[in-house]
Scaffold this motif. Structure first.
Motif, PDB file in Angstrom:
ATOM      1  N   PHE A 146     -13.177  46.358 -30.738  1.00 48.97           N
ATOM      2  CA  PHE A 146     -13.707  46.487 -28.999  1.00 48.97           C
ATOM      3  C   PHE A 146     -12.392  46.409 -28.542  1.00 48.97           C
ATOM      4  N   ASP A 147     -12.063  47.308 -27.723  1.00 48.39           N
ATOM      5  CA  ASP A 147     -10.432  46.792 -26.962  1.00 48.39           C
ATOM      6  C   ASP A 147     -10.310  46.258 -25.241  1.00 48.39           C
ATOM      7  N   PRO A 148     -10.940  45.116 -25.045  1.00 48.33           N
ATOM      8  CA  PRO A 148     -11.297  44.430 -23.606  1.00 48.33           C
ATOM      9  C   PRO A 148     -10.558  44.866 -22.870  1.00 48.33           C
ATOM     10  N   THR A 149      -9.024  45.013 -22.790  1.00 48.01           N
ATOM     11  CA  THR A 149      -7.995  45.788 -21.978  1.00 48.01           C
ATOM     12  C   THR A 149      -8.087  46.890 -21.091  1.00 48.01           C
ATOM     13  N   GLY A 150      -8.850  47.935 -21.863  1.00 45.61           N
ATOM     14  CA  GLY A 150      -8.763  49.019 -21.617  1.00 45.61           C
ATOM     15  C   GLY A 150      -9.999  49.549 -20.360  1.00 45.61           C
ATOM     16  N   PRO A 151     -10.172  50.711 -19.766  1.00 46.08           N
ATOM     17  CA  PRO A 151     -10.547  51.412 -18.749  1.00 46.08           C
ATOM     18  C   PRO A 151     -11.745  51.235 -19.362  1.00 46.08           C
ATOM     19  N   VAL A 152     -12.593  51.581 -19.888  1.00 50.75           N
ATOM     20  CA  VAL A 152     -13.946  51.162 -20.497  1.00 50.75           C
ATOM     21  C   VAL A 152     -14.310  49.821 -20.633  1.00 50.75           C
ATOM     22  N   GLY A 153     -13.354  48.560 -21.352  1.00 48.70           N
ATOM     23  CA  GLY A 153     -13.422  47.002 -21.285  1.00 48.70           C
ATOM     24  C   GLY A 153     -13.549  46.913 -19.568  1.00 48.70           C
ATOM     25  N   ALA A 154     -12.805  46.900 -18.779  1.00 42.90           N
ATOM     26  CA  ALA A 154     -12.708  46.450 -17.404  1.00 42.90           C
ATOM     27  C   ALA A 154     -13.827  46.953 -17.031  1.00 42.90           C
ATOM     28  N   ALA A 155     -15.143  47.857 -17.219  1.00 45.79           N
ATOM     29  CA  ALA A 155     -15.733  48.159 -16.543  1.00 45.79           C
ATOM     30  C   ALA A 155     -16.862  48.068 -16.561  1.00 45.79           C
ATOM     31  N   LEU A 156     -16.616  47.625 -18.398  1.00 45.40           N
ATOM     32  CA  LEU A 156     -17.894  46.927 -18.716  1.00 45.40           C
ATOM     33  C   LEU A 156     -18.153  45.058 -18.110  1.00 45.40           C
ATOM     34  N   THR A 157     -17.547  44.878 -18.288  1.00 41.03           N
ATOM     35  CA  THR A 157     -16.910  43.500 -17.863  1.00 41.03           C
ATOM     36  C   THR A 157     -17.429  42.889 -16.767  1.00 41.03           C
ATOM     37  N   THR A 158     -17.507  44.405 -15.763  1.00 41.10           N
ATOM     38  CA  THR A 158     -17.978  43.903 -14.597  1.00 41.10           C
ATOM     39  C   THR A 158     -19.307  44.756 -14.306  1.00 41.10           C
ATOM     40  N   ASN A 159     -19.996  45.047 -14.903  1.00 39.33           N
ATOM     41  CA  ASN A 159     -21.192  45.658 -15.001  1.00 39.33           C
ATOM     42  C   ASN A 159     -21.818  44.517 -15.786  1.00 39.33           C
ATOM     43  N   LEU A 160     -21.334  44.053 -16.609  1.00 40.16           N
ATOM     44  CA  LEU A 160     -22.118  42.807 -17.246  1.00 40.16           C
ATOM     45  C   LEU A 160     -22.049  41.289 -16.395  1.00 40.16           C
ATOM     46  N   GLY A 161     -21.162  41.235 -15.686  1.00 40.02           N
ATOM     47  CA  GLY A 161     -20.678  40.493 -14.947  1.00 40.02           C
ATOM     48  C   GLY A 161     -22.251  40.425 -13.300  1.00 40.02           C
ATOM     49  N   LEU A 162     -22.095  41.733 -12.962  1.00 40.34           N
ATOM     50  CA  LEU A 162     -23.128  42.216 -12.456  1.00 40.34           C
ATOM     51  C   LEU A 162     -24.720  41.169 -12.125  1.00 40.34           C
ATOM     52  N   ARG A 163     -24.878  41.628 -14.199  1.00 40.46           N
ATOM     53  CA  ARG A 163     -25.740  41.140 -14.102  1.00 40.46           C
ATOM     54  C   ARG A 163     -26.335  40.151 -14.298  1.00 40.46           C
ATOM     55  N   SER A 164     -25.198  38.928 -14.560  1.00 40.26           N
ATOM     56  CA  SER A 164     -25.371  37.883 -15.601  1.00 40.26           C
ATOM     57  C   SER A 164     -25.176  37.801 -16.968  1.00 40.26           C
ATOM     58  N   ILE A 165     -24.840  38.476 -17.347  1.00 43.40           N
ATOM     59  CA  ILE A 165     -24.997  38.544 -19.063  1.00 43.40           C
ATOM     60  C   ILE A 165     -23.846  38.039 -19.788  1.00 43.40           C
ATOM     61  N   ALA A 166     -24.041  37.183 -19.962  1.00 46.48           N
ATOM     62  CA  ALA A 166     -22.643  37.064 -21.376  1.00 46.48           C
ATOM     63  C   ALA A 166     -22.370  36.920 -22.933  1.00 46.48           C
ATOM     64  N   PRO A 167     -21.476  38.151 -22.488  1.00 51.77           N
ATOM     65  CA  PRO A 167     -21.664  38.341 -23.813  1.00 51.77           C
ATOM     66  C   PRO A 167     -20.398  37.142 -24.306  1.00 51.77           C
ATOM     67  N   TYR A 168     -20.793  36.925 -26.005  1.00 57.15           N
ATOM     68  CA  TYR A 168     -19.596  36.134 -26.757  1.00 57.15           C
ATOM     69  C   TYR A 168     -18.871  36.798 -27.829  1.00 57.15           C
ATOM     70  N   VAL A 169     -17.875  36.571 -27.581  1.00 56.18           N
ATOM     71  CA  VAL A 169     -16.776  37.076 -27.776  1.00 56.18           C
ATOM     72  C   VAL A 169     -16.342  36.015 -29.343  1.00 56.18           C
ATOM     73  N   TYR A 170     -16.899  37.041 -30.798  1.00 58.33           N
ATOM     74  CA  TYR A 170     -17.282  36.318 -32.192  1.00 58.33           C
ATOM     75  C   TYR A 170     -15.891  36.005 -32.936  1.00 58.33           C
ATOM     76  N   ALA A 171     -14.916  37.494 -31.800  1.00 55.37           N
ATOM     77  CA  ALA A 171     -13.241  37.351 -32.656  1.00 55.37           C
ATOM     78  C   ALA A 171     -12.418  37.673 -31.858  1.00 55.37           C
ATOM     79  N   ASP A 172     -11.264  37.777 -31.343  1.00 54.76           N
ATOM     80  CA  ASP A 172      -9.946  38.218 -30.546  1.00 54.76           C
ATOM     81  C   ASP A 172      -8.680  38.164 -31.435  1.00 54.76           C
TER      82      ASP A 172
END
Length: 389
Positions: A146-172
């Motif tokens: 998954f690309d965290p830097t693309g537009p979907v990644g940015a939007a997903l990060t924002t929405n997860l933050g609004l819900r106080s959901i902390a995803p786990y980065v297994y690998a980078d």
């Protein structure tokens, strides 16, 4: 199917001109008809971040060839699809003893970015997260790669933050890529003058060996060329290791069906490096939106001393710059440690394995379970390195 019994979730669609509710559901690819496929295709065409690996031409080709359905996370507004992500449903993921929504076809799908409607990204991503919140069996959704830097990644990060959901980065990690420049300076940035000279010399030598100048031909619309690619890949080291597409009749059937579907939409590029009527290397690329993915490559090992695979990589880069003006990004789809590709391709694309907890009771155990998995993986790698030393 576990995970498919979450039921529909509903929400209003703020800012939308239609009055229907946004609903989410987990569907089986076996249960969708022509109308749903059309809605899926339309979503893929207007995706915020196009992804050929989650288009119906790719997903349904595999389902048809393998006989194994994909689970589809779908967000809809009436008959209008807003989001889609194919997933597998597993009792565990790697050594994590918890049921998860796992990467779909990870050996062939080189991007797990979901399709998100560019005209309604907020409701689309909110709908996906509502689906995960309603899940009661699978403890997490695993997005890889998954690309965290693309537009979907940015939007997903924002929405997860609004819900106080902390995803786990297994690998980078990073893999080789090329981003368009105003001038064709890609090889001069990645290779020394001596390295470029060596490739030019090998190109001339290979032409002499074949008895004719080397040319690159796009054979994407020729079914015989699809079979030629399968045969070339299977004749080499991938065939010996059993990892070539033609090593499994189901994978070979998938490739043929997928090529037909992608070619019909102008999204297939099948390059052949030829000289005097003989093909010495082939590259199968998938084009969607402004991105091109180098899906599969093969070369004739009888000419390995001339590096035909590397020569075709160079020619493909030239073709990208001069003939594919709409494409801004080339993704190598290569292993991060692929020495040849890393030497030729000057850029890198950041990717992650992202683990998002659901609303299932077991979700609270995901973070500690992933921590143990990462620790075990490090120990195994350290022991392998020690034995190799």
């Amino acid at each position: 199917m576990p995970g498919a019994g979450t039921g529909d979730t509903e929400q209003a669609a703020p800012g939308r001109s239609v009055s229907q509710m946004v609903t989410g559901a987990i569907l089986s690819s076996d249960d969708i008809g022509d109308a749903e496929v059309r809605a899926w295709s339309a979503l893929a065409d207007r995706a915020l971040e196009p992804n050929p690996f989650v288009r119906p031409e790719f997903v349904l080709s595999n389902a048809k060839a393998s006989g194994e359905a994909a689970a589809l996370l779908v967000v809809r507004e009436g008959s209008h699809w807003l989001a889609l992500l194919p997933v597998g449903v597993g009792k565990r993921w790697r050594r994590t003893p918890l049921p998860c929504l796992i990467p779909w076809l990870p050996e062939l799908a080189y991007s797990a970015t979901p399709l998100i409607d560019r005209d309604a990204p907020g409701p689309a991503i909110a709908g996906l997260l509502d689906l995960l919140a309603a899940e009661r069996w699978s403890a997490a959704l695993v997005l890889h790669p998954f690309d965290p830097t693309g537009p979907v990644g940015a939007a997903l990060t924002t929405n997860l933050g609004l819900r106080s959901i902390a995803p786990y980065v297994y690998a980078d990690f990073e893999r080789a890529a090329i981003r368009r420049r105003p001038e064709n300076t890609y090889l001069s940035e990645s290779l020394s003058s001596a390295g470029r000279k060596k490739l030019r010399s090998r190109k001339r030598a290979l032409g002499r060996e074949l008895g004719g100048d080397l040319v690159v031909v796009d054979r994407s619309t020729e079914p015989a060329a699809w079979d030629a690619f399968l045969a070339m890949e299977h004749a080499g080291w991938k065939g010996e290791q059993g990892t070539a597409l033609a090593s499994d009749s189901r994978d070979a059937a998938f490739f043929r069906i997928m090529c037909g579907g992608m070619a019909a939409g102008g999204r297939l590029q099948l390059l052949a490096l030829e000289g005097a009527g003989r093909t010495v290397a082939m590259q199968c690329n998938l084009v969607d939106g402004s991105s091109l993915y180098a899906f599969k490559v093969a070369y004739d090992e009888a000419f390995a001393r001339f590096s035909p695979g590397a020569l075709l990589e160079v020619e493909a880069i030239e073709l990208f710059h001069d003939g594919l003006g709409q494409v801004e990004l080339l993704d190598s789809c290569a292993d991060p440690d692929n020495a040849l590709v890393n030497r030729i391709w000057p850029d890198r694309r950041r990717l992650q394995t992202l683990v998002i907890p659901t609303g299932a009771p077991g979700a609270r155990l995901i973070r500690p379970a992933m921590g143990v998995e990462v620790a075990v993986r490090r120990v195994i790698r350290a022991r392998r390195a020690a034995r190799a030393a």
